[in-house]
Design an enzyme around this catalytic site. Structure first.
Site, PDB file in Angstrom:
ATOM      1  N   ARG A 121      -7.631 -10.949  23.193  1.00 29.00           N
ATOM      2  CA  ARG A 121      -6.856 -11.977  23.969  1.00 29.00           C
ATOM      3  C   ARG A 121      -7.289 -13.522  23.679  1.00 29.00           C
ATOM      4  NH1 ARG A 121      -6.493  -8.677  29.500  1.00 29.00           N
ATOM      5  NH2 ARG A 121      -8.745  -8.567  28.715  1.00 29.00           N
ATOM      6  N   ASP A 136      -3.020   3.040  -1.340  1.00 27.88           N
ATOM      7  CA  ASP A 136      -2.847   2.988  -2.838  1.00 27.88           C
ATOM      8  C   ASP A 136      -2.046   4.185  -3.329  1.00 27.88           C
ATOM      9  OD1 ASP A 136      -4.531   0.557  -2.697  1.00 27.88           O
ATOM     10  OD2 ASP A 136      -6.213   1.856  -2.949  1.00 27.88           O
ATOM     11  N   GLU A 137      -0.989   4.756  -2.450  1.00 26.73           N
ATOM     12  CA  GLU A 137      -0.202   5.847  -3.200  1.00 26.73           C
ATOM     13  C   GLU A 137       0.850   5.220  -4.027  1.00 26.73           C
ATOM     14  OE1 GLU A 137      -0.606   5.123  -0.004  1.00 26.73           O
ATOM     15  OE2 GLU A 137      -1.813   6.694   1.190  1.00 26.73           O
ATOM     16  N   GLY A 149      -2.877  -3.991  -1.083  1.00 26.85           N
ATOM     17  CA  GLY A 149      -2.656  -4.566  -2.690  1.00 26.85           C
ATOM     18  C   GLY A 149      -1.480  -3.734  -3.198  1.00 26.85           C
ATOM     19  N   HIS A 150      -0.157  -4.242  -3.407  1.00 20.43           N
ATOM     20  CA  HIS A 150       1.018  -3.347  -3.442  1.00 20.43           C
ATOM     21  C   HIS A 150       1.190  -3.988  -4.939  1.00 20.43           C
ATOM     22  CE1 HIS A 150       1.745  -2.525   0.963  1.00 20.43           C
ATOM     23  NE2 HIS A 150       0.841  -2.101   0.512  1.00 20.43           N
ATOM     24  N   LYS A 167       2.821   9.339  -9.359  1.00 16.07           N
ATOM     25  CA  LYS A 167       1.562   9.404 -10.484  1.00 16.07           C
ATOM     26  C   LYS A 167       1.450  10.959 -10.954  1.00 16.07           C
ATOM     27  CE  LYS A 167      -1.371   5.868 -10.281  1.00 16.07           C
ATOM     28  NZ  LYS A 167      -2.603   5.187  -9.970  1.00 16.07           N
ATOM     29  N   LEU A 168       2.531  11.732 -10.747  1.00 13.74           N
ATOM     30  CA  LEU A 168       2.234  12.930 -11.336  1.00 13.74           C
ATOM     31  C   LEU A 168       2.088  12.903 -12.714  1.00 13.74           C
ATOM     32  CD1 LEU A 168       3.311  16.084 -10.879  1.00 13.74           C
ATOM     33  CD2 LEU A 168       5.513  15.405 -11.660  1.00 13.74           C
ATOM     34  N   ASP A 169       2.446  11.935 -13.687  1.00 14.18           N
ATOM     35  CA  ASP A 169       2.069  11.856 -15.097  1.00 14.18           C
ATOM     36  C   ASP A 169       0.640  11.538 -15.198  1.00 14.18           C
ATOM     37  OD1 ASP A 169       2.798   9.343 -13.540  1.00 14.18           O
ATOM     38  OD2 ASP A 169       1.594   8.499 -15.186  1.00 14.18           O
TER      39      ASP A 169
END
Ligand code: GDP
Ligand code: IMO
Ligand code: MG
Length: 428
Positions: free
Chosen positions: A142, A13-14, A40-41, A329-331
């Site tokens: 297998r 989730d980066e 989840g993108h 996400k610096l903000d």
């Protein structure tokens, strides 16, 4: 470099989806190489939000998109997701979406097993409950059904027998009802006609694309600390999530992955159980969760939040061969008066600069922090390095120093275009 591999450098989730979408217009082909619909993108383009779990994020920009052999595929989910994305106005056809014919399938029995085990366990992993682990178990054991088997009724019948010989006693032990082989065969046959048009030898197509000089963008799922070998085992996912898997999970060979771009959140989050040295249980943790909207895309669970852990990302840089990072996400840090960065740990009175392999040791790590001044201005939506406050620049520079990799891209909001390019991974 002709190719770029995007991987998560923390616990997932980066912001991989956002960056893959942004980079897609510089690429010709986008490839998923591991994981399944546990991913989840989230992509935000104007007032449209796309949530992708299995489809490569390149579909939104109409790029040739490949689901590689390393992915475990729930075919019913795939059809559903294709339908949802089509409803949002994105055209998806077998011309531009290719499913590796040697990828293994996730079946309802895998989901049952995943969920029943989690429900019964005292030490839960906190999985997404989508059958990922049991499907990879059957692949390595297998006895998995692969995409190509859907075209061969005889193979299917034999494989179902073999599969159920393994699953029936397991299901019985967990109190799950028996599966009727004829019923499973009928379900598979009813779906096969819708899935097979997408099935092709993906490795061959990729080989042709590369020989024709096309640029390939690999899209990782999860993060390096969820890697089944290198992560916080057993609190991991069941695939190799590191960049090296891009080669094996697509069939392009070791030169394929090219420039490795690690996606790194400006703080740390994790969903599910397991060690997390810099986790915060205070108001700062709540701030990160609320402002960062840290809820799982797949399960809606609250993500655990904590300070940036440079030791952990430094480890990821080594494990993945990261050439540069995209810091996202610096903000979310806007307005916090003081920021902390974990530079290493203390374990039994000794300093240690990496995450040790033992689970007990991982749980006993005390983070060593250095403090930095925050900033009161907003960085949200900044599109130029010059727009950033001096303390934000200092924070980014310190991260680069501590992890030993440069920032190639900086993301300042969920929107596609709120992205600052420092150096182009396709040119580096
Ligand atoms: P992925 O699994 O790595 O693709 O990441 P997710 O999509 O699960 O989670 C990242 C979340 O952060 C999504 O909701 C994105 O829209 C959002 N996001 C991505 N980059 C930024 C950013 O720079 N700032 C903010 N505020 N949100 C971002
Ligand atoms: P993206 O691609 C964050 C976590 C689960 C659980 C563990 C095992 O969006 O970054 P699994 O269902 O894979 O067997 O669950 O892995 N997990 C993720 N956490 N982001 C993800 O994907 C994840 N995919 C799995 O929460 O802890
Ligand atoms: Mg995600």
């Amino acid at each position: 470099m002709a190719n770029v591999t995007v991987i998560g450098a923390q616990w997932g989730d980066e912001g991989k989806g956002k960056l893959v979408d942004w980079l897609s217009n510089r690429a010709d082909v986008v490839v998923r190489f591991q994981g399944g619909h546990n991913a989840g993108h989230t992509l935000v383009v104007g007032n449209q939000t796309y949530k992708l779990s299995l489809l490569p994020s390149g579909v939104v920009q109409g790029k040739l998109s490949i689901i590689g052999n390393g992915v475990v595929v729930d075919p019913w989910h795939l059809l559903k997701e294709i339908g949802q994305i089509r409803e949002q106005g994105v055209d998806i056809t077998p011309d531009m979406l290719v499913l590796a014919d040697n990828a293994c399938l996730i079946l309802p029995i895998h989901r049952d097993l995943d969920q029943a085990r989690e429900a019964a366990a005292t030490n839960k992993i906190g999985t997404t409950g989508r059958g990922i682990g049991p499907a990879y178990e059957d692949k390595v054991g297998r006895r998995a059904i692969r995409v190509a088997d859907l075209a061969d009724r005889e193979a299917l019948e034999a494989k179902i027998d073999r599969l159920l010989a393994h699953h029936t006693p397991l299901r019985r032990g967990l109190g799950l009802p028996e599966v009727d082989p004829a019923g499973l065969l009928a379900e598979l046959e009813a779906m096969a006609g819708k899935i097979l048009p997408y099935a092709r030898p993906a490795w061959l197509l990729l080989d042709e694309q590369v020989k024709a000089g096309k640029r390939v963008l690999f899209e990782g799922a999860q993060g390096a600390l969820l890697d089944v070998d290198h992560g916080t085992y057993p609190y991991v996912t069941s695939s190799n999530t590191v960049a090296g898997q891009a080669a094996a999970g697509s069939g392009l060979g070791p030169k394929g992955p090219g420039y490795v771009l690690g996606i790194v959140k400006a703080y740390t989050t994790r969903v599910g159980e397991g060690p997390f040295p810099t986790e915060l249980f205070d108001d700062v943790g709540k701030h990160l969760g609320t402002v960062g909207r840290e809820f799982g895309t797949v399960t809606g669970r609250e993500r655990r939040c904590g300070w940036f852990d440079a030791a952990l990302v430094r480890q990821s840089v080594a494990l993945n061969g990261i050439a540069g990072i995209a810091l996202t996400k610096l903000d979310v840090l806007d307005g916090l008066p003081t920021l902390k960065i974990c530079t290493g740990y203390r374990l039994n009175g000794q300093e240690i600069g990496y995450l040790p392999a033992g689970l007990k040791a991982q749980g006993q790590l005390e983070p060593v922090y250095e403090e930095m001044e925050g900033w009161s201005q907003t960085t949200q939506g900044a599109r130029s390095w010059k727009d950033l406050p001096a303390s934000a620049v200092k924070y980014v520079r310190r991260i680069e120093e501590l992890i030993g990799a440069p920032v190639a891209l900086l993301s300042t909001s969920p929107q596609r275009d709120d992205t600052i390019l420092m150096r182009d991974p396709f040119q580096d």
